[in-house]
Each structure stands twice: as structure tokens, then as C-alpha cells.
Design an enzyme around this catalytic site. Structure first.
Site, short mmCIF file in Angstrom:
data_model
loop_
_atom_site.label_atom_id
_atom_site.label_comp_id
_atom_site.label_asym_id
_atom_site.label_seq_id
_atom_site.Cartn_x
_atom_site.Cartn_y
_atom_site.Cartn_z
N THR A 1 49.69 25.86 26.27
CA THR A 1 50.91 26.44 26.82
C THR A 1 50.53 27.76 27.48
O THR A 1 49.33 28.08 27.61
CB THR A 1 51.97 26.64 25.72
OG1 THR A 1 53.20 27.07 26.31
CG2 THR A 1 51.53 27.66 24.67
N VAL B 1 54.36 21.58 31.26
CA VAL B 1 53.72 22.74 31.87
C VAL B 1 54.20 23.97 31.13
O VAL B 1 55.38 24.08 30.77
CB VAL B 1 54.08 22.85 33.37
CG1 VAL B 1 53.40 24.07 34.00
CG2 VAL B 1 53.69 21.58 34.12
N CYS B 2 53.28 24.88 30.85
CA CYS B 2 53.64 26.16 30.24
C CYS B 2 54.35 25.92 28.89
O CYS B 2 53.92 25.07 28.10
CB CYS B 2 54.49 26.95 31.23
SG CYS B 2 54.67 28.70 30.89
N THR B 3 55.45 26.61 28.63
CA THR B 3 56.13 26.50 27.35
C THR B 3 56.92 25.21 27.20
O THR B 3 57.55 24.97 26.17
CB THR B 3 57.07 27.70 27.12
OG1 THR B 3 57.87 27.90 28.29
CG2 THR B 3 56.27 28.96 26.83
N GLY B 4 56.86 24.34 28.20
CA GLY B 4 57.42 23.01 28.03
C GLY B 4 56.77 22.25 26.89
O GLY B 4 57.39 21.38 26.27
#
Length: 240
Positions: free
Chosen positions: A120, A100-103
Site C-alpha cells: 500500500t 492501488v495504494c490504500t485500496g
């Protein structure tokens, strides 16, 4: 039993994994583990919320689902070789490897996204390109390719969409619909600026200022700069 390993690292963004957690724990026979180097408290990007890692990475070698959230601490996580090694190994047997997101940048740093599609948070899309990833800006859930086990979600709230998608794949659409109703996930936001294409220039500017507030801590700046340098150097060497 479906074992779900959610990575928690210092300076995570809470909703990135709390939303998916509330959905994924509804899978039949689900075992959710919050994993980090060692069990113990991990502090979120707010500096106030603390979540406990329940298991170490080494205790969780072969989860069925891996989820990596984002947050200001992603750059440090993306340079953590112990975590990256675990992700590479866990991915070989996982049914789904997700972020999720910058993961997703952490997954990219582990070498799992090269030559693939991913998304992202809109503010970090350029970071994916440093790893040879095709960054997708207009989809909330992106499968790396048609038959890939890697799936990435856009910023923060998109993690709930990702988790419902995963439940549909693992336990069927009816289970996913039931969980959606259980958490009463029926978004009707009072504003329509949830994607950059819909937001005014002034809203983007204000949001960028909010993002900068969390990113200006010395340790985070240092890790982000080092990560960008390493990525740029990798691309230069790849051209030779």
C-alpha cells in the site's frame, strides 16, 4: 469481453484509478465500469474533481477485473459492509482482484488478504498488519502469493505499473507494450525521491504534512480511528 469494475467511493485519490483506467481500457473488448452503491457523482479527495459512477455494485456482480483505489476515504470504505460484501462475492469469480495504494486496506477489511502479502502507500503499511497481512514496503506490485488472483500496488503512480502488468497477463506482453507506448509511459522524473528509502528526512516530513492535510477532516478521522480500533480488537481476539 473483459468487464473491469473500478470502485469509486467518496474521497478517492484520482490518479489511483485514472492511471489504471487509461491502461485497462486498452484491453481487447474491454468494458470499464465505475461502480458504487448507485450511479451518480462521486467527489475526489480534492473536493473539486467529480467522477460519475456509471453502474451500481448490484448491477456488476461478476466482473473479470476488480480494482479498488485508495485515498483519504479508504477508512470509510473499509467499514462499508455493503462494499465489503460485494468485494467478497465478486472475488469468487473474478480473474483478478486488485488495488492501488490504500485500496489494499479495503481488500484486507473484506477478509481477502489475511495471511497473504500485500502493499500500500508507504504511510499506511502498518494498517495492513491489523488484518494479519504481511506488508511489503519495497515492491511496487505485489502478488498475494505465487498463484493468487489478488495483486496490490503501492502508492498512486504504481497503479499504472499494475495495470500494464495486468494487460500482459490478460492480453499478452505485446499488447501491454503497445499500450505503454500509446500513453507514452516512460518515467524520467526530475527528482529521485519517489520511494521513502530515497527521500531525505525533510522531504518525508513535508510529505507527511501534506498527507495530514487531507486526513484531518472530522469524518475521515472518525472512520480511521474506528477502523484502527476494530483491527486492534480483531488481533487481540485472534490471540485467545
Amino acid at each position: 469481453m473483459t468487464q473491469i469494475a473500478i470502485v469509486v467511493y467518496p474521497q478517492f485519490t484520482a490518479l489511483d484509478f485514472v492511471g489504471p483506467y487509461e491502461v485497462l481500457r486498452g484491453l481487447p473488448d474491454a468494458e470499464v465500469r465505475f461502480v458504487w452503491h448507485e450511479p451518480g457523482p462521486i467527489t475526489a479527495d480534492s473536493g473539486v474533481l467529480v467522477v460519475g459512477a456509471t453502474h451500481s455494485l448490484s448491477e456488476t456482480p461478476h466482473p473479470d477485473i476488480v480494482l479498488v483505489p485508495g485515498g483519504p476515504g479508504f477508512a470509510q470504505a473499509a467499514r462499508d459492509e455493503r462494499l465489503l460484501s460485494w468485494l467478497r462475492e465478486a472475488h469468487t469469480t473474478a480473474t483478478w482482484t486488485t488495488s492501488v495504494c490504500t485500496g489494499s486496506i479495503v481488500l484486507a477489511a473484506a477478509g481477502l488478504l489475511e495471511g497473504k502479502r500485500a502493499t500500500t502507500h508507504w504511510s499506511s503499511l502498518a494498517g495492513l498488519s491489523l488484518y494479519g497481512v504481511t506488508a511489503v514496503s519495497d515492491e511496487r506490485i505485489v502478488r498475494a502469493d505465487d498463484d493468487s488472483s489478488i495483486v496490490t500496488a503501492a502508492g498512486v503512480s504504481a497503479g499504472i505499473d499494475l495495470a500494464l502488468w495486468l494487460v500482459g497477463k490478460v492480453a499478452g506482453d505485446n499488447r501491454a507494450r503497445a499500450i505503454q507506448l500509446f500513453i507514452e509511459y516512460d518515467p524520467q522524473p526530475p527528482y529521485d525521491s519517489g520511494h521513502r528509502s530515497k527521500a531525505s528526512a525533510s522531504t518525508v516530513a513535508r510529505t507527511t504534512a501534506l498527507l495530514s492535510r487531507d486526513s484531518l477532516k472530522p469524518a475521515i478521522i472518525g472512520s480511521a480511528t474506528a477502523l484502527a480500533w476494530e483491527g486492534a480488537l480483531r488481533r487481540v481476539r485472534a490471540r485467545r
